[in-house]
Scaffold this motif. Structure first.
Motif, PDB file in Angstrom:
ATOM      1  N   MET A   1       5.369  -6.178  -6.472  1.00 40.49           N
ATOM      2  CA  MET A   1       5.393  -5.136  -5.940  1.00 40.49           C
ATOM      3  C   MET A   1       6.478  -4.137  -6.367  1.00 40.49           C
ATOM      4  O   MET A   1       6.722  -3.264  -6.006  1.00 40.49           O
ATOM      5  N   GLY A 104       8.668  -9.896  -1.353  1.00 40.30           N
ATOM      6  CA  GLY A 104       8.875  -8.744  -0.186  1.00 40.30           C
ATOM      7  C   GLY A 104      10.518  -8.901   0.375  1.00 40.30           C
ATOM      8  O   GLY A 104      10.958  -7.922   1.002  1.00 40.30           O
ATOM      9  N   SER A 353       0.411  -8.702   5.842  1.00 43.74           N
ATOM     10  CA  SER A 353       1.688  -7.461   5.675  1.00 43.74           C
ATOM     11  C   SER A 353       2.969  -8.201   5.326  1.00 43.74           C
ATOM     12  O   SER A 353       3.969  -7.142   5.005  1.00 43.74           O
ATOM     13  N   GLN A 355       4.223  -9.364   2.692  1.00 42.18           N
ATOM     14  CA  GLN A 355       4.984  -8.894   1.234  1.00 42.18           C
ATOM     15  C   GLN A 355       5.284  -7.275   1.692  1.00 42.18           C
ATOM     16  O   GLN A 355       6.402  -7.147   0.738  1.00 42.18           O
ATOM     17  N   PHE A 356       4.951  -6.623   2.560  1.00 40.49           N
ATOM     18  CA  PHE A 356       5.417  -5.129   2.718  1.00 40.49           C
ATOM     19  C   PHE A 356       6.115  -4.943   3.680  1.00 40.49           C
ATOM     20  O   PHE A 356       6.411  -3.698   3.959  1.00 40.49           O
ATOM     21  N   VAL A 415       0.411   0.576  -2.393  1.00 35.79           N
ATOM     22  CA  VAL A 415      -0.204  -0.768  -2.189  1.00 35.79           C
ATOM     23  C   VAL A 415      -1.535  -0.702  -2.871  1.00 35.79           C
ATOM     24  O   VAL A 415      -2.467   0.047  -2.435  1.00 35.79           O
ATOM     25  N   TYR A 429      -3.018  -1.796   4.539  1.00 36.06           N
ATOM     26  CA  TYR A 429      -2.216  -0.887   3.964  1.00 36.06           C
ATOM     27  C   TYR A 429      -2.618  -0.365   2.518  1.00 36.06           C
ATOM     28  O   TYR A 429      -1.977   0.126   1.730  1.00 36.06           O
ATOM     29  N   THR A 437      11.618  -0.612  -3.340  1.00 33.40           N
ATOM     30  CA  THR A 437      10.921  -1.300  -3.927  1.00 33.40           C
ATOM     31  C   THR A 437      11.932  -2.828  -4.093  1.00 33.40           C
ATOM     32  O   THR A 437      12.979  -2.521  -4.372  1.00 33.40           O
TER      33      THR A 437
END
Length: 478
Positions: A1, A104, A353, A355-356, A415, A429, A437
């Motif tokens: 990401m 993340g 969710s 990782q974000f 995403v 998402y 980031t």
């Protein structure tokens, strides 16, 4: 990401993913009361010192990471993550979860006892969980136990083995082997756990005292929302607050979605109850008005509510009436989402969710005036206290584990499926444009994630050690 940025490094580093870092420099290090230039000295996986940033000649062989203007802060701790291992190979296990977490900026997760087979409601089940996790974790992992009817004799052995507390449900879970508890079960458990320095975590919904009218069109999100009204949370939290005051056992409200319950929690605080509360990224970033017909991948329990309710949750965060923000990450295969019939009542609940979490929070928090220090409180320090890890995680102080996230709060990314490391990639998402980031994640001084790459070797610790039973209760942080 991660996305490359011109601010990535002031000095190009020869370090690679998997390397141990001895010194980390940045112009924006988030310490307890300041954000500014600093050099973090690391040895043996611990923070040895935090010094004013100074330019000096490198020594031969010195393992230095200079990240220029990128933000450095404590690694994120997520105390609410569902890992479906052992027992559910089609769902998400330790390897996938911990890789996604590392990408993340998360350095520790605490696994919930529900979505594994067997559920973690006994000492033997805990041992099965540990055996399953061994050698698979890319970050550190701790474990909650569970309370089910009749298992009070298992609680102290699990606590002694190292779980920091126990989760329970006040209504049916839909999981074989983990039924919900009644008042009698809670009295038995809380009597057993008094003066043990553990915490009880509640999924705070219970069947409403009055019958409900539920619309017939089950492809409409409003039908599902009508089936889980605010009163289910309000009545459950009234019960929890009363028990917390009676026994003075620390209690934690999980995944609060209804702002209507906040006055109950505030009143319990004022009366001296050791009660804390979390909300989730999806309650802060998604609203009922935006959920499309048949969008069953938005389903979670308690449900995502209206925009007005969401703004009240943000206001409560600002006033420190909510203690922390978590993912409540619940991986779910596409076939259990009932995408064909688009039936909200039949589809399995849960949102992926993990990782974000950092960019999700920052995207919506920065415009509301939240600072890096607020982020650290809500996603690092207070989760560490809840998980009984505050003696080693959650801050950049000498003696603490060298768990760090390095990130660019100005960079944006979209995403999409290519960047998602969760095994089950269906998430509300997809397509979201987020801000923030992650460049690097260090766990005990080792680079487990660096500029889009995950270390192939899983070296995370299982944070569970046999302990003596303490009679000292932690100082509440509300």
């Amino acid at each position: 990401m991660s996305r490359k940025s011109s601010a990535t490094q002031a000095e190009p580093s020869k370090l690679e993913v998997g390397s141990e870092v001895m010194y980390l420099r940045s112009n924006r290090v988030v310490l307890d009361h300041t954000v500014g230039p600093a050099e973090i000295v690391i040895s043996g996986g611990k923070i040895v010192d935090v010094l004013p940033k100074k330019k000096r000649d490198r020594l031969s062989g010195e393992k230095m990471l200079d990240v220029g203007d990128l933000v450095v802060m404590p690694g994120i701790i997520d105390p609410h993550v569902h890992i479906c291992e052992p027992g559910h190979p089609s769902c998400e296990g330790f390897t996938d979860v911990t890789k996604a977490a590392a990408a993340g900026g998360i350095t520790t997760v605490v696994d919930m006892p529900l979505d594994c087979c067997p559920p973690t409601t006994s000492l033997s089940a805990l041992h099965s969980k540990l055996q399953s996790a061994k050698g698979q974790c890319h970050i550190d992992v701790a474990f909650w136990g569970g309370i089910a009817p009749g298992n009070q004799a298992e609680l102290l052995p699990m606590l002694k083995a190292g779980v920091p507390g126990f989760q329970c449900f006040l209504m049916a879970t839909g999981v074989d082997g983990f039924p919900h508890v009644g008042l009698h079960d809670l009295h038995m458990a809380m009597n057993e756990l008094q003066d043990t320095n553990c915490v009880l975590l509640f999924h705070a919904e219970q069947e409403p005292s009055q019958s409900m009218h539920i619309p017939k069109d089950t492809t409409e999100y409003s039908t599902f929302l009508s089936s889980r009204p605010d009163t289910m949370e309000v009545e459950a939290i009234l019960t929890i607050a009363e028990l917390c005051l009676q026994y003075m056992v620390p209690c934690h409200i999980m995944n609060l979605s209804s702002a209507e319950a906040l006055p109950i929690i505030k009143d319990a605080h004022q009366k001296g109850a050791p009660i804390t509360v979390e909300t989730t990224h999806h309650y802060l970033s998604l609203t009922a008005e935006c959920i499309p017909p048949g969008g069953t991948y938005y389903k979670c329990c308690p449900p995502i509510r209206e925009k007005r309710n969401q703004e009240m949750l943000w206001a409560a965060l600002r006033e420190t009436e909510i203690d922390m923000v978590v993912s409540a990450h619940t991986p779910c295969p596409r076939d259990l989402r009932d995408l064909t019939s688009e039936d909200f009542l039949k589809a399995k609940a849960g949102i992926a969710s993990l990782q974000f979490g950092l960019p999700l929070f920052w995207t919506y928090a920065k415009s509301r005036g939240f600072s890096f220090h607020d982020l650290v409180q809500l996603m690092c320090k207070k989760p560490a206290i809840l998980s009984r890890l505050e003696d080693r995680k959650g801050s950049l102080s000498p003696g603490m584990d060298a768990d760090l996230v390095v990130w660019n709060p100005e960079a944006e990314f979209q995403v999409n499926g290519d960047v998602i490391l969760h095994k089950n990639k269906l998430t509300p998402y997809l397509g979201f444009q987020l801000c923030g980031t992650v460049f690097a994640t260090l766990v005990r001084g080792r680079l487990v994630y660096l500029n889009g790459k995950i270390t192939p070797k899983a070296q995370g610790d299982l944070l569970i050690t046999e302990r003596k039973m303490s009679t000292k209760v932690s100082t509440p942080y509300y």
